[in-house]
Write a protein that holds these residues in place. Structure first.
Motif, mmCIF file in Angstrom:
data_model
loop_
_atom_site.group_PDB
_atom_site.id
_atom_site.type_symbol
_atom_site.label_atom_id
_atom_site.label_comp_id
_atom_site.label_asym_id
_atom_site.label_seq_id
_atom_site.Cartn_x
_atom_site.Cartn_y
_atom_site.Cartn_z
ATOM 1 N N ASP A 141 31.643 -1.580 11.978
ATOM 2 C CA ASP A 141 31.124 -0.835 13.125
ATOM 3 C C ASP A 141 29.772 -1.364 13.598
ATOM 4 O OD1 ASP A 141 29.698 -0.054 10.939
ATOM 5 O OD2 ASP A 141 29.900 2.105 11.275
ATOM 6 N N GLU A 142 29.280 -2.415 12.965
ATOM 7 C CA GLU A 142 28.037 -3.054 13.388
ATOM 8 C C GLU A 142 28.283 -4.395 14.063
ATOM 9 O OE1 GLU A 142 25.037 -1.404 9.890
ATOM 10 O OE2 GLU A 142 26.179 -3.259 9.549
ATOM 11 N N GLU A 143 29.497 -4.893 14.017
ATOM 12 C CA GLU A 143 29.801 -6.208 14.573
ATOM 13 C C GLU A 143 29.737 -6.200 16.096
ATOM 14 O OE1 GLU A 143 33.641 -7.118 13.072
ATOM 15 O OE2 GLU A 143 32.941 -7.750 11.098
ATOM 16 N N ALA A 144 29.325 -7.334 16.664
ATOM 17 C CA ALA A 144 29.311 -7.479 18.116
ATOM 18 C C ALA A 144 30.750 -7.637 18.626
ATOM 19 C CB ALA A 144 28.473 -8.688 18.515
ATOM 20 N N SER A 145 30.991 -7.184 19.829
ATOM 21 C CA SER A 145 32.320 -7.303 20.439
ATOM 22 C C SER A 145 32.479 -8.692 21.045
ATOM 23 C CB SER A 145 32.501 -6.237 21.520
ATOM 24 O OG SER A 145 32.427 -4.952 20.960
ATOM 25 N N LEU A 146 33.590 -9.334 20.736
ATOM 26 C CA LEU A 146 33.863 -10.687 21.224
ATOM 27 C C LEU A 146 34.661 -10.635 22.525
ATOM 28 C CD1 LEU A 146 34.964 -12.302 17.834
ATOM 29 C CD2 LEU A 146 32.719 -12.433 18.919
ATOM 30 N N PRO A 147 34.557 -11.699 23.346
ATOM 31 C CA PRO A 147 35.384 -11.756 24.547
ATOM 32 C C PRO A 147 36.868 -11.616 24.184
ATOM 33 C CG PRO A 147 33.710 -13.455 24.616
ATOM 34 C CD PRO A 147 33.651 -12.858 23.237
ATOM 35 N N GLY A 148 37.530 -10.698 24.853
ATOM 36 C CA GLY A 148 38.944 -10.463 24.571
ATOM 37 C C GLY A 148 39.193 -9.248 23.704
ATOM 38 N N ASP A 149 38.146 -8.740 23.011
ATOM 39 C CA ASP A 149 38.317 -7.526 22.219
ATOM 40 C C ASP A 149 38.649 -6.351 23.144
ATOM 41 O OD1 ASP A 149 37.761 -8.901 19.958
ATOM 42 O OD2 ASP A 149 35.786 -8.028 19.576
ATOM 43 N N LEU A 150 39.564 -5.518 22.702
ATOM 44 C CA LEU A 150 39.974 -4.367 23.505
ATOM 45 C C LEU A 150 39.167 -3.133 23.128
ATOM 46 C CD1 LEU A 150 43.869 -4.791 23.511
ATOM 47 C CD2 LEU A 150 42.227 -5.480 25.267
ATOM 48 N N TYR A 151 38.974 -2.276 24.119
ATOM 49 C CA TYR A 151 38.190 -1.058 23.914
ATOM 50 C C TYR A 151 38.994 0.123 24.439
ATOM 51 C CZ TYR A 151 34.180 2.124 23.942
ATOM 52 O OH TYR A 151 33.327 3.171 23.718
ATOM 53 N N ASP A 152 39.212 1.115 23.602
ATOM 54 C CA ASP A 152 40.021 2.280 23.954
ATOM 55 C C ASP A 152 39.186 3.247 24.791
ATOM 56 O OD1 ASP A 152 41.680 4.434 24.133
ATOM 57 O OD2 ASP A 152 42.210 4.513 22.006
ATOM 58 N N ILE A 153 39.632 3.528 26.028
ATOM 59 C CA ILE A 153 38.890 4.424 26.930
ATOM 60 C C ILE A 153 39.671 5.707 27.213
ATOM 61 C CG2 ILE A 153 37.650 2.534 28.029
ATOM 62 C CD1 ILE A 153 39.647 2.813 30.388
ATOM 63 N N GLU A 154 40.624 6.011 26.350
ATOM 64 C CA GLU A 154 41.457 7.191 26.584
ATOM 65 C C GLU A 154 40.616 8.464 26.686
ATOM 66 O OE1 GLU A 154 45.446 9.346 24.710
ATOM 67 O OE2 GLU A 154 44.533 7.619 23.704
ATOM 68 N N ASP A 155 39.516 8.533 25.919
ATOM 69 C CA ASP A 155 38.670 9.722 25.918
ATOM 70 C C ASP A 155 37.400 9.523 26.749
ATOM 71 O OD1 ASP A 155 40.442 11.060 24.204
ATOM 72 O OD2 ASP A 155 39.507 10.157 22.429
ATOM 73 N N ILE A 156 37.381 8.508 27.620
ATOM 74 C CA ILE A 156 36.203 8.221 28.444
ATOM 75 C C ILE A 156 36.641 8.205 29.904
ATOM 76 C CG2 ILE A 156 34.212 6.709 28.791
ATOM 77 C CD1 ILE A 156 34.764 5.494 26.071
ATOM 78 N N PRO A 157 36.722 9.342 30.565
ATOM 79 C CA PRO A 157 37.232 9.410 31.941
ATOM 80 C C PRO A 157 36.479 8.523 32.924
ATOM 81 C CG PRO A 157 37.025 11.604 30.988
ATOM 82 C CD PRO A 157 36.381 10.656 30.026
ATOM 83 N N ALA A 158 35.158 8.397 32.757
ATOM 84 C CA ALA A 158 34.355 7.625 33.713
ATOM 85 C C ALA A 158 34.789 6.168 33.772
ATOM 86 C CB ALA A 158 32.876 7.712 33.355
ATOM 87 N N LEU A 159 35.283 5.614 32.657
ATOM 88 C CA LEU A 159 35.661 4.204 32.621
ATOM 89 C C LEU A 159 37.077 3.951 33.132
ATOM 90 C CD1 LEU A 159 34.123 2.829 29.300
ATOM 91 C CD2 LEU A 159 33.649 2.064 31.625
ATOM 92 N N LYS A 160 37.850 4.988 33.337
ATOM 93 C CA LYS A 160 39.236 4.791 33.770
ATOM 94 C C LYS A 160 39.333 4.369 35.233
ATOM 95 C CE LYS A 160 41.759 7.490 30.378
ATOM 96 N NZ LYS A 160 42.843 8.461 30.143
ATOM 97 N N ALA A 161 38.453 4.887 36.086
ATOM 98 C CA ALA A 161 38.517 4.521 37.498
ATOM 99 C C ALA A 161 37.156 4.589 38.168
ATOM 100 C CB ALA A 161 39.507 5.437 38.231
ATOM 101 N N GLU A 162 36.417 5.660 37.905
ATOM 102 C CA GLU A 162 35.184 5.915 38.639
ATOM 103 C C GLU A 162 34.175 4.784 38.503
ATOM 104 O OE1 GLU A 162 32.069 9.647 39.282
ATOM 105 O OE2 GLU A 162 33.445 9.613 37.573
#
Length: 473
Positions: A141-162
């Protein structure tokens, strides 16, 4: 020996008004304390979200969409210039603006509940810097995110469209093992106005939560001490002082971000101008098209830089307003005449209706700029073939002019904040993809610097009227 209570029935009958009044005072103080606590919490939270939106908006314009599209979404090209440039800009953003914990760029995928990382500021950190819990190992949980890593936004409404339409923030402040955090986002557009990615900023909200909790202690004290009216007043003064300190700190951080934007835009402008001069000296005809493209880029960058500088002058209160005797009608006629070419290209018509010739003290250049911005907005947000009306006259001790269109209008929920910094109507991107939300903010700053006021009246789907009032004496 008969029993004797501290208060017998007769004593209570005589003293009950005192008890009742004391109870009313305690309830009133407690109610006022709770009101000011929660209202102050909402105000500070709104300021925190405004800061996030402003920071994300100003930062997003520093990223080039074409460069982002060159980043490969796998680990095969970690040394690419495009990725390194994006990481460097993200890290600089984190260093320049205090309290930013994470900065990253993501784009959409075929799965509406997943986003894909393009760049992460943490990729610029060493292993020791990533090891936040100092256990000698970089945990998952401390590692940096690499290009291509996926991020789950199911519980983040702002990132889905707005977040891909306009700057926004998460609704709530969240807590994890690293503390309290709130996130803000802004879209990154290509030259065609299409959103290619979203910039995300996670900001440390610990100071906000600390302020909220510290504000509650005096309220509890007021409930316990009947003679705490003076403490209640001190508490309000304390909260007001803290609020002013927070606003001052936000002003400093915004100014720093503006200076960063000036630096980022000013350098490329100088390089492009030098390149134009060198190309023109070559004299080859086949280079003229390239020169034209570069000149158009310079023109657009210069406009952005000019707008940011004007906004910074408004924000700092340093507008150089130089009034002189001039005709308001003449200023408006000149602006309307200069807009004829643009109106013709959109088959629009402008009606100029002046009820009075008003000679007054005003700054012709700045007031012309106000009128030009308002008429430009009316053109951009009105359909082809529509009419725009410019009227002027007197309104008490003020000279007044109005610019009314038959355009898309401003949603009612946005109208109260339409003159704020980095603010656009929530429907604006449907009619004009590019825009920084600074035009009306600058208009208000100039008009208020002149001692006047500006008013917006609008109905979505019907049109908008902007009223500008300037003192005649």
């Amino acid at each position: 020996m008969p029993n004797r209570y501290f208060f017998n029935r007769e004593d209570f009958r005589q003293l009950w008004p005192v008890f009742a009044l004391t109870g009313v005072i305690v309830i009133a103080i407690a109610s006022a304390g709770f009101f000011f606590f929660f209202h102050g919490q909402r105000i500070v939270e709104a300021q925190l979200k405004d800061k996030l939106r402003s920071t994300a908006t100003a930062a997003a314009i520093q990223f080039d969409a074409d460069t982002l599209m060159k980043i490969k979404t796998d680990e095969s090209d970690m040394d690419s210039a495009a990725l390194k440039d994006s990481i460097r800009k993200l890290q600089r953003l984190r260093e320049e603006v205090t309290n930013i914990k994470y900065a990253y760029i993501m784009r959409q995928t075929d799965n509406p509940d997943k986003l894909m990382f393009l760049a992460d500021a943490d990729l610029a950190l060493t292993k020791d810097e990533l090891d936040k819990n100092k256990n000698g190992t970089v945990d998952s949980d401390e590692e940096a995110s690499l290009p291509g890593d996926l991020y789950d936004i199911e519980d983040i409404p702002a990132l889905k469209a707005e977040a891909f339409l306009h700057p926004t923030t998460d609704e709530d402040i969240v807590k994890d093992q690293w503390g309290w955090t709130i996130s803000g986002y802004a879209p990154i557009h290509n030259p065609a106005g299409q959103t290619v990615a979203v910039l995300g900023i996670d900001m440390d909200a610990s100071e906000f939560t600390t302020l909220s909790r510290s504000a509650f202690s005096p309220v509890v004290l007021l409930l316990m001490i009947l003679a705490g009216i003076s403490i209640g007043g001190s508490t309000l003064l304390f909260l007001w002082k803290r609020r002013l300190e927070t606003m001052e700190r936000m002003d400093i951080e915004r100014s720093g971000l503006m200076r960063l934007a000036f630096h980022q835009l000013g350098g490329p402008l100088t390089i492009i101008n030098w390149s134009i001069e060198e190309l023109e000296e070559q004299g080859q005809e086949f280079l003229q098209r390239t020169i034209g493209n570069i000149q158009e880029g310079v023109k657009r960058l210069t406009k952005i830089l000019k707008t940011l500088k004007e906004a910074d002058l408004v924000h700092s209160g340093n507008i150089d307003y130089r009034p002189e005797s001039a005709s308001l009608g003449a200023v408006l006629r000149d602006v309307a005449r200069d807009m004829k070419k643009r109106l013709t290209s959109r088959k629009q018509k402008i009606n100029v209706e002046f009820t009075d010739s008003i000679k007054m003290e005003l700054d012709p250049k700045l007031i012309a700029g106000v009128a030009q911005e308002l008429i430009t907005n009316a053109i951009d947000f009105s359909p082809e073939g529509s009419e725009i009306t410019v009227m002027s006259g007197r309104h008490g001790r003020y000279a007044q002019f109005e610019i009314e269109d038959q355009g898309c209008g401003i949603p009612k929920k946005d109208l109260h904040r339409i003159f704020n910094e980095f603010t656009r109507g929530s429907n604006a991107t449907r009619y004009k993809a590019d825009g920084n939300g600074l035009g009306l903010y600058i208009v208000r700053g100039i008009v208020e610097r002149a001692g006047g006021r500006v008013i917006a009246e609008s109905r979505e789907g019907v049109g908008t009227k902007i009223i500008v009032r300037l003192p005649m004496a």
